[in-house]
Design a protein around this motif. Structure first.
Motif, PDB file in Angstrom:
ATOM      1  N   LEU A 101       2.242   1.258  10.759  1.00 19.24           N
ATOM      2  CA  LEU A 101       1.571   1.584   9.501  1.00 19.24           C
ATOM      3  C   LEU A 101       0.292   2.368   9.756  1.00 19.24           C
ATOM      4  O   LEU A 101       0.022   3.386   9.104  1.00 19.24           O
ATOM      5  N   LEU A 105      -0.405   6.146   8.555  1.00 12.22           N
ATOM      6  CA  LEU A 105      -1.551   6.538   7.730  1.00 12.22           C
ATOM      7  C   LEU A 105      -2.357   7.629   8.418  1.00 12.22           C
ATOM      8  O   LEU A 105      -2.857   8.555   7.786  1.00 12.22           O
ATOM      9  N   PHE A 116      -4.421   8.253  -1.492  1.00 10.76           N
ATOM     10  CA  PHE A 116      -3.416   7.183  -1.390  1.00 10.76           C
ATOM     11  C   PHE A 116      -4.084   5.805  -1.315  1.00 10.76           C
ATOM     12  O   PHE A 116      -3.677   4.855  -1.990  1.00 10.76           O
ATOM     13  N   LEU A 144      -0.298  11.958  -4.061  1.00 11.15           N
ATOM     14  CA  LEU A 144       0.270  10.621  -3.889  1.00 11.15           C
ATOM     15  C   LEU A 144       1.758  10.690  -3.559  1.00 11.15           C
ATOM     16  O   LEU A 144       2.247   9.967  -2.683  1.00 11.15           O
ATOM     17  N   TYR A 145       2.431  11.549  -4.256  1.00  6.02           N
ATOM     18  CA  TYR A 145       3.865  11.722  -3.985  1.00  6.02           C
ATOM     19  C   TYR A 145       4.066  12.187  -2.533  1.00  6.02           C
ATOM     20  O   TYR A 145       4.889  11.654  -1.797  1.00  6.02           O
ATOM     21  N   ARG A 148       3.408   9.420  -0.060  1.00  6.54           N
ATOM     22  CA  ARG A 148       4.482   8.411  -0.046  1.00  6.54           C
ATOM     23  C   ARG A 148       5.716   8.919   0.697  1.00  6.54           C
ATOM     24  O   ARG A 148       6.343   8.172   1.446  1.00  6.54           O
ATOM     25  N   VAL A 149       6.049  10.154   0.449  1.00  5.52           N
ATOM     26  CA  VAL A 149       7.225  10.710   1.135  1.00  5.52           C
ATOM     27  C   VAL A 149       6.981  10.742   2.645  1.00  5.52           C
ATOM     28  O   VAL A 149       7.851  10.389   3.443  1.00  5.52           O
ATOM     29  N   LEU A 151       4.887   8.856   4.377  1.00  8.34           N
ATOM     30  CA  LEU A 151       4.859   7.482   4.896  1.00  8.34           C
ATOM     31  C   LEU A 151       6.268   6.903   4.972  1.00  8.34           C
ATOM     32  O   LEU A 151       6.604   6.195   5.924  1.00  8.34           O
ATOM     33  N   ARG A 152       7.074   7.209   3.988  1.00  8.58           N
ATOM     34  CA  ARG A 152       8.458   6.720   4.016  1.00  8.58           C
ATOM     35  C   ARG A 152       9.178   7.263   5.245  1.00  8.58           C
ATOM     36  O   ARG A 152       9.911   6.540   5.922  1.00  8.58           O
ATOM     37  N   LEU A 155       7.714   5.580   8.394  1.00 13.27           N
ATOM     38  CA  LEU A 155       8.018   4.145   8.490  1.00 13.27           C
ATOM     39  C   LEU A 155       9.498   3.881   8.228  1.00 13.27           C
ATOM     40  O   LEU A 155       9.867   2.768   7.859  1.00 13.27           O
ATOM     41  N   ALA A 158      11.451   0.606   8.696  1.00  8.76           N
ATOM     42  CA  ALA A 158      10.929  -0.557   7.981  1.00  8.76           C
ATOM     43  C   ALA A 158      11.114  -0.471   6.473  1.00  8.76           C
ATOM     44  O   ALA A 158      11.268  -1.502   5.816  1.00  8.76           O
ATOM     45  N   VAL A 159      11.089   0.725   5.939  1.00 10.72           N
ATOM     46  CA  VAL A 159      11.084   0.831   4.471  1.00 10.72           C
ATOM     47  C   VAL A 159      12.351   1.427   3.885  1.00 10.72           C
ATOM     48  O   VAL A 159      12.523   1.416   2.672  1.00 10.72           O
ATOM     49  N   VAL A 160      13.221   1.969   4.728  1.00  6.58           N
ATOM     50  CA  VAL A 160      14.411   2.609   4.185  1.00  6.58           C
ATOM     51  C   VAL A 160      15.655   1.872   4.656  1.00  6.58           C
ATOM     52  O   VAL A 160      15.864   1.672   5.860  1.00  6.58           O
TER      53      VAL A 160
END
Lengths: 167, 136
Positions: A101, A105, A116, A144-145, A148-149, A151-152, A155, A158-160
């Motif tokens: 994480l 970031l 963010f 922000l979009y 997020r994209v 970071l997705r 990560l 972990a997130v997908v």
């Protein structure tokens, strides 16, 4: 409408403010100093503050100014990728997730990370962030979009859920 | 998934207003659920990040946050964590400074005064009465 109380502000927001400053600087000791400076300024400014139901935006605005002033004075470069191992506690899985994480970031541009974190840790809405960061709400939405994209992507394990992403 | 759709879902997650036709198109996208879920998981990771201030930052007595009447808040910091060695060095420095500028002699005594004694303000003379006292 009574003004906010310093005790309540500190109890509610010192944690989020510290985490915002920690993730912006990457240095726990600096983040602690800046958090302290932020709340000293808040206490000094409270008598002149007109409560308008936007205490979080006010507090985070002060924290952000403290950070920017410190950078201007010291011309310190942000070091978001610094990882203080002593602070990474918990299980090994938790720790590796947290390192991921922090690195994710750190991969954001500073402006995207700022927007963010103001949204996710500060809970500020687009208009409040736009006011603080001197940009339009549409620009906040886009940053922000984008954050997020990114970071997705960073990560991803972990997130997908691969099944969800490939139905 | 279209950029426009992802941006709309990101805004939806934040509780911001999204044009209904854009939102409808975004939600109809096959990847909408996965995208929303991924964004929500990123948020969960950020908010679960328990980076916290050092306990010493938290004042034991939160009244330290209240500026006392007539006192400046910046004189009452939230945390006092000055090393003892630094305090000792500061105390020595103060003693030396006061000694040099405040009249307390510190260090070797001054050398012989060549300017002579100051002129007296009052002169007291003792007269001996040899006759009544019988002399020395």
């Amino acid at each position: 409408m009574p003004g906010p109380d310093a005790h309540a502000l500190f109890a509610e927001l010192s944690g989020p403010v510290f985490r915002y400053l920690l993730r912006m600087t990457g240095a726990p000791a600096r983040a602690e100093e800046l958090t302290q400076d932020t709340f000293v300024r808040i206490v000094r400014a409270l008598p002149d503050y007109e409560a308008r139901g936007r205490d979080r935006a006010w507090v985070f605005g002060i924290a952000r100014n403290v950070l920017l002033n410190e950078r201007r004075r010291g011309a310190r470069k942000p070091a978001p990728a610094e990882i203080d191992d002593a602070r990474i506690e918990g299980t090994r899985a938790d720790a590796s997730e947290r390192v991921a994480l922090i690195q994710a970031l750190a991969s954001l541009t500073e402006a995207d990370r700022d927007v963010f974190l103001l949204r996710e840790l500060g809970g500020l809405d687009y208009a409040e962030i736009a006011s603080l960061a001197a940009m339009s709400p549409a620009a906040v939405r886009n940053r922000l979009y984008r954050a997020r994209v990114q970071l997705r992507r960073a990560l991803r394990p972990a997130v997908v859920d691969e099944q969800e992403s490939n139905p | 998934m279209k950029t426009e759709h992802e941006e709309a879902l990101s805004a939806l997650l934040d509780g911001e207003s999204v044009e209904p036709p854009v939102l409808a198109a975004a939600l109809a996208d096959p990847g909408a659920a996965a995208t929303l879920l991924a964004f929500a998981r990123v948020r969960a990771m950020i908010t679960a990040d328990d980076g916290h201030p050092d306990p010493v930052l938290r004042p034991r007595d939160v009244s330290a946050l209240d500026p006392a009447p007539g006192r400046r808040a910046w004189l009452r910091p939230l945390r006092v964590a000055v090393p003892a060695a630094l305090v000792g060095a500061a105390a020595v420095a103060v003693v030396v400074f006061v000694g040099q500028h405040g009249g307390v002699p510190v260090g070797p005594p001054p050398g012989p005064d060549t300017a002579g004694p100051p002129a007296p303000d009052v002169v007291v003379r003792f007269m001996l009465d040899r006759e009544t006292r019988g002399g020395l």
